[in-house]
Design a protein around this motif. Structure first.
Motif, PDB file in Angstrom:
ATOM      1  N   ALA A 171      43.553  39.169  41.911  1.00 32.07           N
ATOM      2  CA  ALA A 171      43.512  38.025  42.829  1.00 32.07           C
ATOM      3  C   ALA A 171      44.444  36.907  42.347  1.00 32.07           C
ATOM      4  CB  ALA A 171      42.085  37.505  42.968  1.00 32.07           C
ATOM      5  N   GLU A 172      44.470  36.664  41.032  1.00 25.93           N
ATOM      6  CA  GLU A 172      45.372  35.647  40.477  1.00 25.93           C
ATOM      7  C   GLU A 172      46.835  36.013  40.732  1.00 25.93           C
ATOM      8  OE1 GLU A 172      44.633  35.121  36.299  1.00 25.93           O
ATOM      9  OE2 GLU A 172      42.508  34.696  36.646  1.00 25.93           O
ATOM     10  N   LEU A 173      47.176  37.276  40.472  1.00 28.43           N
ATOM     11  CA  LEU A 173      48.550  37.724  40.682  1.00 28.43           C
ATOM     12  C   LEU A 173      48.932  37.647  42.159  1.00 28.43           C
ATOM     13  CD1 LEU A 173      48.638  40.812  38.275  1.00 28.43           C
ATOM     14  CD2 LEU A 173      49.848  38.642  37.971  1.00 28.43           C
ATOM     15  N   GLU A 174      48.000  38.018  43.010  1.00 28.46           N
ATOM     16  CA  GLU A 174      48.250  37.982  44.451  1.00 28.46           C
ATOM     17  C   GLU A 174      48.493  36.544  44.917  1.00 28.46           C
ATOM     18  OE1 GLU A 174      46.348  40.236  48.315  1.00 28.46           O
ATOM     19  OE2 GLU A 174      45.016  39.717  46.665  1.00 28.46           O
ATOM     20  N   SER A 175      47.681  35.644  44.441  1.00 26.46           N
ATOM     21  CA  SER A 175      47.829  34.228  44.807  1.00 26.46           C
ATOM     22  C   SER A 175      49.158  33.664  44.289  1.00 26.46           C
ATOM     23  CB  SER A 175      46.651  33.437  44.234  1.00 26.46           C
ATOM     24  OG  SER A 175      46.819  32.080  44.462  1.00 26.46           O
TER      25      SER A 175
ATOM     26  N   THR B  14      51.183  46.753  49.084  1.00 27.81           N
ATOM     27  CA  THR B  14      50.760  48.132  48.860  1.00 27.81           C
ATOM     28  C   THR B  14      50.263  48.310  47.428  1.00 27.81           C
ATOM     29  OG1 THR B  14      52.362  48.922  50.485  1.00 27.81           O
ATOM     30  CG2 THR B  14      51.527  50.537  48.897  1.00 27.81           C
ATOM     31  N   GLN B  15      51.002  47.755  46.478  1.00 27.90           N
ATOM     32  CA  GLN B  15      50.613  47.878  45.070  1.00 27.90           C
ATOM     33  C   GLN B  15      49.297  47.143  44.788  1.00 27.90           C
ATOM     34  OE1 GLN B  15      52.257  49.935  42.859  1.00 27.90           O
ATOM     35  NE2 GLN B  15      53.298  50.489  44.754  1.00 27.90           N
ATOM     36  N   VAL B  16      49.085  46.008  45.440  1.00 25.22           N
ATOM     37  CA  VAL B  16      47.821  45.276  45.286  1.00 25.22           C
ATOM     38  C   VAL B  16      46.668  46.117  45.827  1.00 25.22           C
ATOM     39  CG1 VAL B  16      46.492  43.302  46.167  1.00 25.22           C
ATOM     40  CG2 VAL B  16      48.764  42.941  45.216  1.00 25.22           C
ATOM     41  N   ASP B  17      46.852  46.714  46.989  1.00 28.09           N
ATOM     42  CA  ASP B  17      45.800  47.563  47.568  1.00 28.09           C
ATOM     43  C   ASP B  17      45.451  48.726  46.640  1.00 28.09           C
ATOM     44  OD1 ASP B  17      45.677  45.937  49.799  1.00 28.09           O
ATOM     45  OD2 ASP B  17      46.943  47.253  51.038  1.00 28.09           O
TER      46      ASP B  17
ATOM     47  N   LYS C 103      44.238  52.584  31.915  1.00 28.84           N
ATOM     48  CA  LYS C 103      45.651  52.510  31.513  1.00 28.84           C
ATOM     49  C   LYS C 103      46.551  52.377  32.745  1.00 28.84           C
ATOM     50  CE  LYS C 103      49.234  55.054  29.157  1.00 28.84           C
ATOM     51  NZ  LYS C 103      49.827  56.355  29.315  1.00 28.84           N
ATOM     52  N   GLU C 104      46.275  53.181  33.765  1.00 26.60           N
ATOM     53  CA  GLU C 104      47.078  53.116  34.984  1.00 26.60           C
ATOM     54  C   GLU C 104      46.915  51.767  35.691  1.00 26.60           C
ATOM     55  OE1 GLU C 104      49.457  55.252  36.161  1.00 26.60           O
ATOM     56  OE2 GLU C 104      49.130  56.088  34.171  1.00 26.60           O
ATOM     57  N   LEU C 105      45.724  51.228  35.645  1.00 26.60           N
ATOM     58  CA  LEU C 105      45.483  49.916  36.253  1.00 26.60           C
ATOM     59  C   LEU C 105      46.244  48.836  35.488  1.00 26.60           C
ATOM     60  CD1 LEU C 105      44.115  48.363  38.466  1.00 26.60           C
ATOM     61  CD2 LEU C 105      42.025  48.346  37.127  1.00 26.60           C
ATOM     62  N   ASP C 106      46.270  48.937  34.176  1.00 27.30           N
ATOM     63  CA  ASP C 106      47.067  47.996  33.376  1.00 27.30           C
ATOM     64  C   ASP C 106      48.544  48.101  33.741  1.00 27.30           C
ATOM     65  OD1 ASP C 106      44.870  46.944  32.021  1.00 27.30           O
ATOM     66  OD2 ASP C 106      45.055  48.360  30.350  1.00 27.30           O
ATOM     67  N   ASN C 107      49.017  49.327  33.959  1.00 28.51           N
ATOM     68  CA  ASN C 107      50.411  49.524  34.382  1.00 28.51           C
ATOM     69  C   ASN C 107      50.666  48.885  35.747  1.00 28.51           C
ATOM     70  OD1 ASN C 107      51.061  50.943  32.062  1.00 28.51           O
ATOM     71  ND2 ASN C 107      50.710  52.941  33.002  1.00 28.51           N
ATOM     72  N   LYS C 108      49.689  48.990  36.647  1.00 21.77           N
ATOM     73  CA  LYS C 108      49.818  48.365  37.981  1.00 21.77           C
ATOM     74  C   LYS C 108      49.948  46.848  37.836  1.00 21.77           C
ATOM     75  CE  LYS C 108      49.810  51.267  41.169  1.00 21.77           C
ATOM     76  NZ  LYS C 108      51.082  51.796  41.466  1.00 21.77           N
ATOM     77  N   LEU C 109      49.155  46.270  36.948  1.00 23.25           N
ATOM     78  CA  LEU C 109      49.219  44.821  36.742  1.00 23.25           C
ATOM     79  C   LEU C 109      50.586  44.407  36.195  1.00 23.25           C
ATOM     80  CD1 LEU C 109      45.666  44.077  35.272  1.00 23.25           C
ATOM     81  CD2 LEU C 109      46.452  43.818  37.628  1.00 23.25           C
TER      82      LEU C 109
END
Length: 170
Positions: A51-55, A95-98, A116-122
């Motif tokens: 949410a922080e990154l999206e904002s 798309t990446q946020v979803d 790990k994959e979620l950390d990569n997404k961030l």
């Protein structure tokens, strides 16, 4: 949700044997104490970070759009190219946020690969924000410099396109 339990249960007050579906002790009548398993709510931390990154991204892309509109005429090719790049970036970021949100809903405690994959997404989402920052910086520099010199802006376009292409491949 039934929890399979392979050990005997006894009343913590009187020691009488308790069956799985009993809510009160048959000997002393007191409520049955059941310790609920602790579940770490790691996904809440990820939800907050997403949410922080999206904002942050929304604020930066809005600023970039505003600068493009101030600097370039809507009929100018640079305006169209910037607008197109920002739109592509917005769509891919969304798309990446979803995807990140769906990953955060998974039980991360049971699968370190997902974490790990979620950390990569961030990291990927942060890269979009960083490129948007660079775009804003270049636009601000462009406002006060020679408008004929577009090498830095063209290089930034190429970098943004490379980022978008690399995320598409990912």
């Amino acid at each position: 949700m039934a929890i399979e339990d392979n050990h005997n249960h006894f009343c913590i007050y009187c020691g009488a044997k308790i069956d799985f579906d009993q809510n009160f002790c048959s000997e002393c009548g007191k409520p049955v104490y059941r310790k609920e398993p602790e579940v770490k709510k790691v996904s809440a931390e990820y939800d907050n970070k997403i949410a922080e990154l999206e904002s942050e991204y929304d604020i930066k892309q809005a600023k970039a759009k505003e600068l493009v509109e101030k600097i370039f005429d809507p009929n100018h090719m640079a305006y169209q190219k910037f607008t197109s790049s920002i739109t592509k970036s917005n769509n891919l970021f969304s798309t990446q946020v979803d995807i990140a949100k769906k990953m955060a809903e998974m039980d991360i405690n049971e699968n370190p690969f997902v974490e790990k994959e979620l950390d990569n997404k961030l990291v990927t989402l942060q890269a979009f924000i960083d490129k948007m920052d660079e775009l804003i910086d270049e636009l601000i520099i462009h406002m006060g410099s020679n408008k004929e010199d577009t090498n830095d802006i063209n290089n930034l376009f190429n970098e943004m396109d490379d980022l978008i292409d690399s995320v598409k491949d990912y």
